[in-house]
Design a protein around this motif. Structure first.
Motif, PDB file in Angstrom:
ATOM      1  N   ASP A   1      22.486  46.979 149.953  1.00 19.24           N
ATOM      2  CA  ASP A   1      23.305  48.185 149.861  1.00 19.24           C
ATOM      3  C   ASP A   1      24.723  47.862 149.423  1.00 19.24           C
ATOM      4  OD1 ASP A   1      23.776  46.873 152.297  1.00 19.24           O
ATOM      5  OD2 ASP A   1      24.402  48.717 153.299  1.00 19.24           O
ATOM      6  N   VAL A   2      25.211  46.685 149.795  1.00 13.96           N
ATOM      7  CA  VAL A   2      26.560  46.278 149.386  1.00 13.96           C
ATOM      8  C   VAL A   2      26.585  45.960 147.893  1.00 13.96           C
ATOM      9  CG1 VAL A   2      28.399  44.570 149.709  1.00 13.96           C
ATOM     10  CG2 VAL A   2      27.134  45.440 151.689  1.00 13.96           C
ATOM     11  N   LEU A   3      25.569  45.245 147.413  1.00 13.29           N
ATOM     12  CA  LEU A   3      25.502  44.944 145.985  1.00 13.29           C
ATOM     13  C   LEU A   3      25.417  46.237 145.175  1.00 13.29           C
ATOM     14  CD1 LEU A   3      25.222  42.771 143.743  1.00 13.29           C
ATOM     15  CD2 LEU A   3      22.747  42.970 144.017  1.00 13.29           C
ATOM     16  N   ALA A   4      24.595  47.176 145.623  1.00 12.97           N
ATOM     17  CA  ALA A   4      24.419  48.437 144.902  1.00 12.97           C
ATOM     18  C   ALA A   4      25.682  49.280 144.898  1.00 12.97           C
ATOM     19  CB  ALA A   4      23.260  49.226 145.509  1.00 12.97           C
ATOM     20  N   ALA A   5      26.584  49.045 145.860  1.00 17.12           N
ATOM     21  CA  ALA A   5      27.803  49.844 145.972  1.00 17.12           C
ATOM     22  C   ALA A   5      28.972  49.282 145.171  1.00 17.12           C
ATOM     23  CB  ALA A   5      28.205  49.967 147.446  1.00 17.12           C
ATOM     24  N   ILE A   6      28.831  48.090 144.591  1.00 19.50           N
ATOM     25  CA  ILE A   6      29.919  47.522 143.798  1.00 19.50           C
ATOM     26  C   ILE A   6      30.148  48.421 142.581  1.00 19.50           C
ATOM     27  CG2 ILE A   6      30.643  45.546 142.394  1.00 19.50           C
ATOM     28  CD1 ILE A   6      29.026  43.758 144.286  1.00 19.50           C
ATOM     29  N   PRO A   7      31.387  48.867 142.353  1.00 21.33           N
ATOM     30  CA  PRO A   7      31.642  49.863 141.295  1.00 21.33           C
ATOM     31  C   PRO A   7      31.223  49.423 139.896  1.00 21.33           C
ATOM     32  CG  PRO A   7      33.522  49.730 142.790  1.00 21.33           C
ATOM     33  CD  PRO A   7      32.595  48.607 143.165  1.00 21.33           C
ATOM     34  N   GLN A   8      31.505  48.172 139.536  1.00 21.40           N
ATOM     35  CA  GLN A   8      31.167  47.715 138.187  1.00 21.40           C
ATOM     36  C   GLN A   8      30.463  46.369 138.259  1.00 21.40           C
ATOM     37  OE1 GLN A   8      34.112  48.279 135.015  1.00 21.40           O
ATOM     38  NE2 GLN A   8      35.415  49.351 136.478  1.00 21.40           N
ATOM     39  N   VAL A   9      29.261  46.327 137.716  1.00 21.98           N
ATOM     40  CA  VAL A   9      28.466  45.099 137.722  1.00 21.98           C
ATOM     41  C   VAL A   9      28.076  44.763 136.290  1.00 21.98           C
ATOM     42  CG1 VAL A   9      26.336  44.001 138.491  1.00 21.98           C
ATOM     43  CG2 VAL A   9      27.575  45.532 140.044  1.00 21.98           C
TER      44      VAL A   9
ATOM     45  N   ASP B   1      41.611  43.853 140.850  1.00 17.62           N
ATOM     46  CA  ASP B   1      40.181  43.679 141.108  1.00 17.62           C
ATOM     47  C   ASP B   1      39.904  42.545 142.093  1.00 17.62           C
ATOM     48  OD1 ASP B   1      38.816  45.666 139.598  1.00 17.62           O
ATOM     49  OD2 ASP B   1      39.251  44.562 137.752  1.00 17.62           O
ATOM     50  N   VAL B   2      38.745  42.655 142.746  1.00 11.66           N
ATOM     51  CA  VAL B   2      38.166  41.560 143.521  1.00 11.66           C
ATOM     52  C   VAL B   2      36.847  41.233 142.841  1.00 11.66           C
ATOM     53  CG1 VAL B   2      37.264  40.797 145.745  1.00 11.66           C
ATOM     54  CG2 VAL B   2      39.253  42.324 145.658  1.00 11.66           C
ATOM     55  N   LEU B   3      36.699  39.981 142.405  1.00 10.23           N
ATOM     56  CA  LEU B   3      35.535  39.577 141.614  1.00 10.23           C
ATOM     57  C   LEU B   3      34.481  38.930 142.496  1.00 10.23           C
ATOM     58  CD1 LEU B   3      34.144  39.041 138.845  1.00 10.23           C
ATOM     59  CD2 LEU B   3      35.458  36.899 138.745  1.00 10.23           C
ATOM     60  N   GLY B   4      33.240  39.390 142.375  1.00  7.76           N
ATOM     61  CA  GLY B   4      32.119  38.813 143.113  1.00  7.76           C
ATOM     62  C   GLY B   4      31.206  38.023 142.198  1.00  7.76           C
ATOM     63  N   LEU B   5      30.848  36.802 142.623  1.00  8.81           N
ATOM     64  CA  LEU B   5      29.983  35.937 141.825  1.00  8.81           C
ATOM     65  C   LEU B   5      28.885  35.356 142.710  1.00  8.81           C
ATOM     66  CD1 LEU B   5      32.685  33.932 139.829  1.00  8.81           C
ATOM     67  CD2 LEU B   5      31.373  35.899 139.018  1.00  8.81           C
ATOM     68  N   PRO B   6      27.627  35.617 142.406  1.00 15.24           N
ATOM     69  CA  PRO B   6      26.524  34.963 143.113  1.00 15.24           C
ATOM     70  C   PRO B   6      26.145  33.683 142.383  1.00 15.24           C
ATOM     71  CG  PRO B   6      25.630  36.585 141.646  1.00 15.24           C
ATOM     72  CD  PRO B   6      27.134  36.599 141.430  1.00 15.24           C
ATOM     73  N   TRP B   7      25.211  32.944 142.952  1.00 15.19           N
ATOM     74  CA  TRP B   7      24.677  31.801 142.219  1.00 15.19           C
ATOM     75  C   TRP B   7      23.635  32.270 141.216  1.00 15.19           C
ATOM     76  CZ3 TRP B   7      24.910  27.631 139.839  1.00 15.19           C
ATOM     77  CH2 TRP B   7      23.758  27.010 139.366  1.00 15.19           C
ATOM     78  N   SER B   8      23.786  31.860 139.979  1.00 15.62           N
ATOM     79  CA  SER B   8      22.737  31.971 138.967  1.00 15.62           C
ATOM     80  C   SER B   8      23.142  31.053 137.829  1.00 15.62           C
ATOM     81  CB  SER B   8      22.547  33.408 138.470  1.00 15.62           C
ATOM     82  OG  SER B   8      23.364  33.702 137.375  1.00 15.62           O
ATOM     83  N   ARG B   9      22.162  30.613 137.072  1.00 19.24           N
ATOM     84  CA  ARG B   9      22.472  29.723 135.955  1.00 19.24           C
ATOM     85  C   ARG B   9      23.332  30.424 134.914  1.00 19.24           C
ATOM     86  NH1 ARG B   9      16.333  27.456 135.412  1.00 19.24           N
ATOM     87  NH2 ARG B   9      16.003  29.650 135.851  1.00 19.24           N
ATOM     88  N   SER B  10      23.082  31.714 134.687  1.00 25.94           N
ATOM     89  CA  SER B  10      23.870  32.458 133.705  1.00 25.94           C
ATOM     90  C   SER B  10      25.309  32.628 134.167  1.00 25.94           C
ATOM     91  CB  SER B  10      23.237  33.827 133.444  1.00 25.94           C
ATOM     92  OG  SER B  10      21.970  33.696 132.825  1.00 25.94           O
TER      93      SER B  10
ATOM     94  N   VAL C   1      34.554  43.876 146.952  1.00 27.61           N
ATOM     95  CA  VAL C   1      34.377  43.523 145.547  1.00 27.61           C
ATOM     96  C   VAL C   1      34.365  44.777 144.678  1.00 27.61           C
ATOM     97  CG1 VAL C   1      32.724  42.588 143.867  1.00 27.61           C
ATOM     98  CG2 VAL C   1      33.215  41.340 145.979  1.00 27.61           C
ATOM     99  N   THR C   2      35.132  44.741 143.602  1.00 32.97           N
ATOM    100  CA  THR C   2      35.183  45.871 142.667  1.00 32.97           C
ATOM    101  C   THR C   2      34.448  45.581 141.359  1.00 32.97           C
ATOM    102  OG1 THR C   2      37.304  45.073 141.811  1.00 32.97           O
ATOM    103  CG2 THR C   2      37.367  46.714 143.588  1.00 32.97           C
ATOM    104  N   LYS C   3      34.354  44.307 141.000  1.00 35.40           N
ATOM    105  CA  LYS C   3      33.595  43.917 139.808  1.00 35.40           C
ATOM    106  C   LYS C   3      32.801  42.661 140.133  1.00 35.40           C
ATOM    107  CE  LYS C   3      36.444  45.827 136.062  1.00 35.40           C
ATOM    108  NZ  LYS C   3      37.623  46.356 136.747  1.00 35.40           N
ATOM    109  N   ALA C   4      31.591  42.591 139.593  1.00 34.45           N
ATOM    110  CA  ALA C   4      30.739  41.422 139.814  1.00 34.45           C
ATOM    111  C   ALA C   4      30.027  41.067 138.522  1.00 34.45           C
ATOM    112  CB  ALA C   4      29.716  41.699 140.911  1.00 34.45           C
ATOM    113  N   VAL C   5      29.685  39.795 138.392  1.00 35.10           N
ATOM    114  CA  VAL C   5      28.840  39.341 137.290  1.00 35.10           C
ATOM    115  C   VAL C   5      27.586  38.732 137.906  1.00 35.10           C
ATOM    116  CG1 VAL C   5      28.640  37.903 135.234  1.00 35.10           C
ATOM    117  CG2 VAL C   5      30.869  38.827 135.894  1.00 35.10           C
ATOM    118  N   VAL C   6      26.424  39.171 137.454  1.00 34.08           N
ATOM    119  CA  VAL C   6      25.166  38.715 138.034  1.00 34.08           C
ATOM    120  C   VAL C   6      24.184  38.344 136.937  1.00 34.08           C
ATOM    121  CG1 VAL C   6      25.456  40.208 140.060  1.00 34.08           C
ATOM    122  CG2 VAL C   6      24.125  41.019 138.103  1.00 34.08           C
TER     123      VAL C   6
END
Length: 333
Positions: free
Chosen positions: A287-295, A133-142, A223-228
């Motif tokens: 469109d890139v965020l919406a295309a991430i396979p697992q969020v 996996d490639v993990l994507g992380l944006p800024w958020s308090r959570s 990115v294949t998985k992200a936490v938002v």
């Protein structure tokens, strides 16, 4: 009649509590109870019970069904620690998501709820991540709280999905979120120094041309998985809402925006909404965020229910970690 090891097994109701269906005769109820005890509490098979009691296994099956229908036996699914298993299962079925974790919170203070729910998200992330996996992380308090709760990660790449939004009393940056996760994975993180929202378009354009920003936002496509985190478009429910001008807020409300993830705005149907504010944001394109396979989305508080429901409706998230109050709001529709 139940014990600790029988926590999730059906248990007979107390005498006088047969309220789920028609009350059977005394002899029928006794036979039903005998069959139910052997099956549910003693672990006997239907064939064994049939031989012991002297009836067919088909009648055993019918008696077990009647025991549930009449209320002689009820099925209880109890919480496992702080995780409400029953609510998690019901919400997962209702929303059709890959994973749902509902956390029973101990302290109602917003910061405490965030920490507890984010810790549950860290556990879920650790269970679903694969070395490829490639993990994507944006800024958020959570997301920041989730990374703080992580103890290990497989050797994966970690990509920063957005700039940081400075919050009063908090000094953690988007870079710190990614660097800490990459350190746990033993790999390098794709990071950049930039705010999430700037005052003018020219500044935003200049920042996007910076090599580090360009690299990270390009890597976001891998990115294949992200936490938002999920923000509701209302005061105190979104860091972007709170940081924007009143003119920005009204413009986005008029465009139908109800929520945002990583500063990507969407409407009540979960469709990404392009707005003039996008030109001043340093974040992954919608469109890139919406295309991430697992969020995996992390959200707390009943006020965020409309934004969470919209994100699920539009397929923007595949898994959800929420507190029990928000779960009840979502189940209520």
């Amino acid at each position: 009649m139940s014990s600790h090891t029988e926590r999730n097994r059906p248990v007979p109701l107390p005498a006088g509590s047969l309220a789920a269906g028609p009350v059977p005769s005394a002899t029928a109820a006794i036979l039903m109870g005998k069959v139910a005890r052997r099956y549910y509490l003693e672990g006997r098979s239907k064939v064994e019970i049939a031989q012991e009691v002297g009836i067919s296994r088909f009648k055993v099956a019918r008696l077990l069904d009647e025991a549930l229908a009449t209320g002689l036996v009820r099925i209880e699914i109890n919480p496992l620690g702080e995780i409400d298993i029953d609510a998690s299962t019901r919400l997962q079925d209702a929303l059709g998501l890959d994973h749902v974790v509902v956390v029973t919170v101990a302290d109602p203070a917003p910061a405490a709820v965030r920490r507890q729910v984010s810790a549950a998200a860290a556990t879920l992330l650790g269970e679903v991540l694969e070395p490829t996996d490639v993990l994507g992380l944006p800024w958020s308090r959570s997301v920041y709280a989730m990374v703080q709760a992580l103890r290990s990660l497989p050797p994966i790449e970690v990509v920063q999905l957005s700039g940081a939004q400075t919050l009063e009393g908090e000094d953690a940056s988007a870079i710190e979120v990614v660097v800490q996760a990459a350190r746990l994975a033993g790999t390098r993180g794709h990071v950049f120094y930039a705010p999430m929202l700037v005052d003018d378009v020219a500044t935003a354009d200049g920042l996007r041309r910076e090599p580090q920003v360009m690299d990270a936002l390009n890597e976001a496509r891998r990115v294949t998985k992200a936490v938002v985190g999920i923000g509701h478009w209302a005061p105190g429910q979104s860091t972007i809402y709170d940081a924007s001008t009143e003119a920005d807020r009204e413009q986005l409300r008029a465009a139908g925006v109800v929520g945002e993830m990583a500063a990507v705005c969407y409407d009540a149907r979960g469709h990404v909404v392009r707005t003039p504010l996008d030109k001043r944001l340093i974040t992954v394109p919608g469109d890139v965020l919406a295309a991430i396979p697992q969020v995996i989305a992390v959200a707390t508080g009943v006020d965020r229910a409309p934004a969470v429901r919209a994100a699920v409706t539009g397929g923007l998230v595949s898994s959800l970690v929420v507190d029990d109050a928000l779960a009840r709001a979502l189940l209520a529709g």
